[in-house]
Design an enzyme around this catalytic site. Structure first.
Site, PDB file in Angstrom:
ATOM      1  CG  HIS A  35     -40.905 -12.578 -25.365  1.00  0.00           C
ATOM      2  ND1 HIS A  35     -42.163 -12.714 -24.826  1.00  0.00           N
ATOM      3  CD2 HIS A  35     -40.430 -11.393 -24.902  1.00  0.00           C
ATOM      4  CE1 HIS A  35     -42.433 -11.662 -24.053  1.00  0.00           C
ATOM      5  NE2 HIS A  35     -41.407 -10.837 -24.093  1.00  0.00           N
ATOM      6  CD  GLN A 151     -37.105  -1.871 -24.337  1.00  0.00           C
ATOM      7  OE1 GLN A 151     -37.553  -1.693 -23.208  1.00  0.00           O
ATOM      8  NE2 GLN A 151     -37.228  -3.026 -24.967  1.00  0.00           N
TER       9      GLN A 151
HETATM   10  P1  AMP Z   1     -40.543  -7.623 -22.724  1.00  0.00           P
HETATM   11  O1  AMP Z   1     -40.497  -8.990 -22.116  1.00  0.00           O
HETATM   12  O2  AMP Z   1     -41.918  -7.102 -22.944  1.00  0.00           O
HETATM   13  O3  AMP Z   1     -39.623  -6.657 -22.011  1.00  0.00           O
HETATM   14  O4  AMP Z   1     -39.942  -7.759 -24.189  1.00  0.00           O
HETATM   15  C1  AMP Z   1     -38.668  -8.322 -24.405  1.00  0.00           C
HETATM   16  C2  AMP Z   1     -38.295  -8.105 -25.852  1.00  0.00           C
HETATM   17  O5  AMP Z   1     -39.256  -8.722 -26.696  1.00  0.00           O
HETATM   18  C3  AMP Z   1     -38.243  -6.617 -26.238  1.00  0.00           C
HETATM   19  O6  AMP Z   1     -37.146  -6.403 -27.107  1.00  0.00           O
HETATM   20  C4  AMP Z   1     -39.551  -6.433 -26.953  1.00  0.00           C
HETATM   21  O7  AMP Z   1     -39.541  -5.379 -27.907  1.00  0.00           O
HETATM   22  C5  AMP Z   1     -39.722  -7.780 -27.639  1.00  0.00           C
HETATM   23  N1  AMP Z   1     -41.124  -8.024 -27.970  1.00  0.00           N
HETATM   24  C6  AMP Z   1     -42.184  -8.015 -27.125  1.00  0.00           C
HETATM   25  N2  AMP Z   1     -43.327  -8.208 -27.808  1.00  0.00           N
HETATM   26  C7  AMP Z   1     -42.983  -8.322 -29.107  1.00  0.00           C
HETATM   27  C8  AMP Z   1     -43.717  -8.522 -30.324  1.00  0.00           C
HETATM   28  N3  AMP Z   1     -45.047  -8.626 -30.343  1.00  0.00           N
HETATM   29  N4  AMP Z   1     -43.027  -8.595 -31.483  1.00  0.00           N
HETATM   30  C9  AMP Z   1     -41.675  -8.467 -31.494  1.00  0.00           C
HETATM   31  N5  AMP Z   1     -40.927  -8.275 -30.391  1.00  0.00           N
HETATM   32  C10 AMP Z   1     -41.572  -8.207 -29.213  1.00  0.00           C
END
Ligand code: AMP
Length: 279
Positions: A35, A151
């Site tokens: 994030h 997504q």
């Molecule tokens: P989430 O809080 O899981 O809904 O993720 C929020 C954003 O962070 C989304 O756009 C995810 O794709 C991105 N994200 C989560 N984990 C990762 C990661 N390991 N690498 C890159 N982006 C991430």
């Protein structure tokens, strides 16, 4: 750093200086380096950075997953403050979905396979809340990780189809030193499952090697992946997919660009990972 709950408060901050560019990073909290990398990218490309933290009940098809989803708002706000974030939106479900709420955004074909097939209603929840986030923040750019590749494609489709006036920025997957893709759900893994979960990235890299060595048969490549994953006792595969990028339809032969993606349970924790080939 300002932290607000209501859309009116967010709007008044966002439009205080209308000529400033705004980057938005939507999250569900329990922030990790994946994030924070989105936040840093947004910081480097905009005058102002906004982050939303909202565990969106509408995108959880499994009530237990929602209940057990990790939460740590205090730590999240400390991390965001260090990244010099300007504005954080932390709405409650009642603010996002007030009594009488009945409008949804749905993207069709591209939401049907993969996560859409295994998590019914998931993408309707995602696109509805992201459309609301875009309307509230009206960002210049919004940042999404390739970790959630479907997504990302769904949101790009929605932005195009509904003429949202913003740019979607794709950000790479961040991984732990042993290769496990960072995820808020990783903290829920037992120590045995945490060790075994490394196999997801290893299996994807083996698939990449197989393609590099001339293998084009999708079924054979999927077998390579599933055999590696099945060496781990705690793993239960939801799906392994090799799909073309535009439609996310499965391909029989690997030619050009493909998304290899998978979803695997380790005990009751469902992890996803993917690799883009041929770009
Ligand atoms: P989430 O809080 O899981 O809904 O993720 C929020 C954003 O962070 C989304 O756009 C995810 O794709 C991105 N994200 C989560 N984990 C990762 C990661 N390991 N690498 C890159 N982006 C991430």
């Amino acid at each position: 750093m300002k932290v607000y709950q209501t859309p009116d408060e967010i709007r008044s901050q966002r439009w205080a200086k209308p000529t400033q560019s705004w980057g938005l990073v939507p999250t569900m909290g329990s922030l990790h380096e994946g994030h924070l990398n989105l936040v840093r990218t947004a910081r480097s490309q905009n005058d102002k950075v906004g982050v939303s933290i909202f565990i969106n009940p509408a995108q959880f098809n499994n009530p237990e997953d929602l209940e057990k989803y990790p939460r740590d708002l205090k730590k999240d706000l400390t991390l965001l403050e260090k990244e010099k974030v300007d504005l954080v939106w932390t709405p409650t479900p009642e603010i996002v979905y007030p009594a009488g709420f009945q409008t949804h955004v749905e993207v069709d074909e591209i939401t049907r396979p993969l996560e859409g097939a295994y998590r019914l209603g998931h993408f309707k929840g995602v696109t509805t809340v992201v459309a609301k986030l875009f309307n509230v923040f009206q960002p210049t750019k919004a940042y999404f990780g390739q970790k959630d590749a479907q997504q990302l494609f769904v949101i790009e489709r929605m932005v195009k189809d509904l003429n949202f006036n913003l740019e979607i920025v794709r950000c790479p997957i961040l991984r732990e030193p042993d290769g496990l893709a960072m995820s808020s759900r990783n903290v829920r893994l037992s120590s045995a499952a945490r060790q075994q979960a490394v196999c997801l990235n290893q299996a994807l890299l083996s698939a990449k090697d197989a393609v590099k060595n001339g293998e084009t048969d999708s079924e054979k490549i999927k077998t390579v992946i599933s055999q590696m994953i099945h060496l781990n006792a705690a793993a239960k595969i939801d799906y392994i997919s090799i799909a073309e990028l535009d439609t996310l339809n499965e391909v029989k032969k690997v030619r050009g660009s493909v998304l290899i993606s998978l979803a695997v349970y380790f005990d009751d924790v469902r992890l996803i990972d993917n690799i883009l080939l041929g770009l």
